[in-house]
Design a protein around this motif. Sequence first.
Motif, PDB file in Angstrom:
ATOM      1  N   UNK A 262      -9.106 -19.903   8.309  1.00  0.00           N
ATOM      2  CA  UNK A 262      -8.186 -18.827   8.690  1.00  0.00           C
ATOM      3  C   UNK A 262      -8.229 -17.616   7.753  1.00  0.00           C
ATOM      4  N   UNK A 263      -8.678 -17.778   6.540  1.00  0.00           N
ATOM      5  CA  UNK A 263      -8.744 -16.651   5.602  1.00  0.00           C
ATOM      6  C   UNK A 263     -10.160 -16.110   5.431  1.00  0.00           C
ATOM      7  N   UNK A 264     -11.106 -16.608   6.203  1.00  0.00           N
ATOM      8  CA  UNK A 264     -12.511 -16.255   5.996  1.00  0.00           C
ATOM      9  C   UNK A 264     -13.067 -15.242   7.002  1.00  0.00           C
ATOM     10  N   UNK A 265     -12.252 -14.763   7.928  1.00  0.00           N
ATOM     11  CA  UNK A 265     -12.751 -13.839   8.940  1.00  0.00           C
ATOM     12  C   UNK A 265     -13.132 -12.508   8.307  1.00  0.00           C
ATOM     13  N   UNK A 266     -14.234 -11.927   8.789  1.00  0.00           N
ATOM     14  CA  UNK A 266     -14.662 -10.623   8.280  1.00  0.00           C
ATOM     15  C   UNK A 266     -13.926  -9.504   9.022  1.00  0.00           C
ATOM     16  N   UNK A 267     -14.255  -8.270   8.705  1.00  0.00           N
ATOM     17  CA  UNK A 267     -13.584  -7.120   9.327  1.00  0.00           C
ATOM     18  C   UNK A 267     -13.797  -7.073  10.839  1.00  0.00           C
ATOM     19  N   UNK A 268     -14.886  -7.680  11.315  1.00  0.00           N
ATOM     20  CA  UNK A 268     -15.169  -7.714  12.749  1.00  0.00           C
ATOM     21  C   UNK A 268     -14.455  -8.860  13.445  1.00  0.00           C
ATOM     22  N   UNK A 269     -13.698  -9.659  12.703  1.00  0.00           N
ATOM     23  CA  UNK A 269     -12.878 -10.699  13.312  1.00  0.00           C
ATOM     24  C   UNK A 269     -13.570 -12.017  13.590  1.00  0.00           C
ATOM     25  N   UNK A 270     -14.686 -12.257  12.918  1.00  0.00           N
ATOM     26  CA  UNK A 270     -15.325 -13.559  13.105  1.00  0.00           C
ATOM     27  C   UNK A 270     -15.816 -14.089  11.761  1.00  0.00           C
ATOM     28  N   UNK A 271     -16.105 -15.378  11.766  1.00  0.00           N
ATOM     29  CA  UNK A 271     -16.648 -16.064  10.595  1.00  0.00           C
ATOM     30  C   UNK A 271     -17.678 -17.054  11.112  1.00  0.00           C
ATOM     31  N   UNK A 272     -18.881 -17.010  10.533  1.00  0.00           N
ATOM     32  CA  UNK A 272     -19.938 -17.919  10.963  1.00  0.00           C
ATOM     33  C   UNK A 272     -20.245 -18.913   9.858  1.00  0.00           C
ATOM     34  N   UNK A 273     -20.364 -20.173  10.263  1.00  0.00           N
ATOM     35  CA  UNK A 273     -20.671 -21.252   9.340  1.00  0.00           C
ATOM     36  C   UNK A 273     -21.654 -22.184  10.044  1.00  0.00           C
ATOM     37  N   UNK A 274     -22.918 -22.124   9.650  1.00  0.00           N
ATOM     38  CA  UNK A 274     -23.939 -22.923  10.320  1.00  0.00           C
ATOM     39  C   UNK A 274     -24.064 -22.507  11.774  1.00  0.00           C
ATOM     40  N   UNK A 275     -23.978 -23.489  12.688  1.00  0.00           N
ATOM     41  CA  UNK A 275     -24.095 -23.180  14.118  1.00  0.00           C
ATOM     42  C   UNK A 275     -22.726 -22.942  14.770  1.00  0.00           C
ATOM     43  N   UNK A 276     -21.700 -22.760  13.955  1.00  0.00           N
ATOM     44  CA  UNK A 276     -20.359 -22.520  14.485  1.00  0.00           C
ATOM     45  C   UNK A 276     -19.907 -21.102  14.159  1.00  0.00           C
ATOM     46  N   UNK A 277     -19.293 -20.477  15.169  1.00  0.00           N
ATOM     47  CA  UNK A 277     -18.749 -19.134  15.014  1.00  0.00           C
ATOM     48  C   UNK A 277     -17.264 -19.221  15.348  1.00  0.00           C
ATOM     49  N   UNK A 278     -16.432 -18.812  14.402  1.00  0.00           N
ATOM     50  CA  UNK A 278     -14.990 -18.787  14.595  1.00  0.00           C
ATOM     51  C   UNK A 278     -14.584 -17.346  14.875  1.00  0.00           C
ATOM     52  N   UNK A 279     -13.760 -17.143  15.895  1.00  0.00           N
ATOM     53  CA  UNK A 279     -13.374 -15.802  16.330  1.00  0.00           C
ATOM     54  C   UNK A 279     -11.856 -15.686  16.315  1.00  0.00           C
ATOM     55  N   UNK A 280     -11.357 -14.602  15.713  1.00  0.00           N
ATOM     56  CA  UNK A 280      -9.940 -14.288  15.715  1.00  0.00           C
ATOM     57  C   UNK A 280      -9.693 -13.283  16.832  1.00  0.00           C
ATOM     58  N   UNK A 281      -9.152 -13.751  17.954  1.00  0.00           N
ATOM     59  CA  UNK A 281      -8.948 -12.892  19.114  1.00  0.00           C
ATOM     60  C   UNK A 281      -7.904 -11.813  18.883  1.00  0.00           C
ATOM     61  N   UNK A 282      -7.131 -11.907  17.807  1.00  0.00           N
ATOM     62  CA  UNK A 282      -6.142 -10.878  17.487  1.00  0.00           C
ATOM     63  C   UNK A 282      -6.788  -9.625  16.915  1.00  0.00           C
ATOM     64  N   UNK A 283      -8.040  -9.730  16.485  1.00  0.00           N
ATOM     65  CA  UNK A 283      -8.750  -8.587  15.932  1.00  0.00           C
ATOM     66  C   UNK A 283      -8.997  -7.559  17.046  1.00  0.00           C
ATOM     67  N   UNK A 284      -8.779  -6.277  16.785  1.00  0.00           N
ATOM     68  CA  UNK A 284      -8.985  -5.244  17.809  1.00  0.00           C
ATOM     69  C   UNK A 284     -10.392  -5.239  18.420  1.00  0.00           C
ATOM     70  N   UNK A 285     -11.368  -5.778  17.722  1.00  0.00           N
ATOM     71  CA  UNK A 285     -12.736  -5.817  18.253  1.00  0.00           C
ATOM     72  C   UNK A 285     -12.832  -6.626  19.547  1.00  0.00           C
TER      73      UNK A 285
END
Length: 164
Positions: free
Chosen positions: A45-68
């Motif tokens: 939850x604290x690892x999202x970049x400015x574009x609202x996602x965080x990638x770890x291996x073959x998994x991509x976590x997306x914060x849908x609250x990000x304006x992007x």
Amino acid sequence: MKRRDFVQYLCPSMAVLTLANACVQADEPVMVLSTSEIQEFERVSTKYNDEGYFQEGNQVFVNLSNPAYSKLGNNLGYVNILDAGVLLLRTDEKTLKAFSNCCPHQGIRGAWDLVNGRFRCDNHGNSYNVNEVNVVSCSSNSVSGGLQRFQVLAYQNYLKITKG
């Protein structure tokens, strides 16, 4: 109450981007998150970049609250997460799908348009379905077929996309 009735009753009253586990497409199974899956969402939850996602291996976590990701509030809205290799598409008010953004023709990743429910690569104009019919792989020199779909798991305003 039957599951279909429950989904039809509950889901329209929820905010568009609030993706609860019960609000999945009626023909897809309801996913109940395990404790470890919820902990995984909390861990990143604290690892999202400015574009609202965080990638770890073959998994991509997306914060849908990000304006992007605001385009995903509309049916057939899509977002290309270029560096993560993912196209996100809202197919209806309850369903988000994730696909490879690698063009099956020659591997281009950044130039997509959605035309008549199909992704069209701007490089050569080839279009690919999102229905998992005749799925073709990246850079296979295919000029038609379907894009590879990835598994999506939703928790609150977050997605976990598993590629591969």
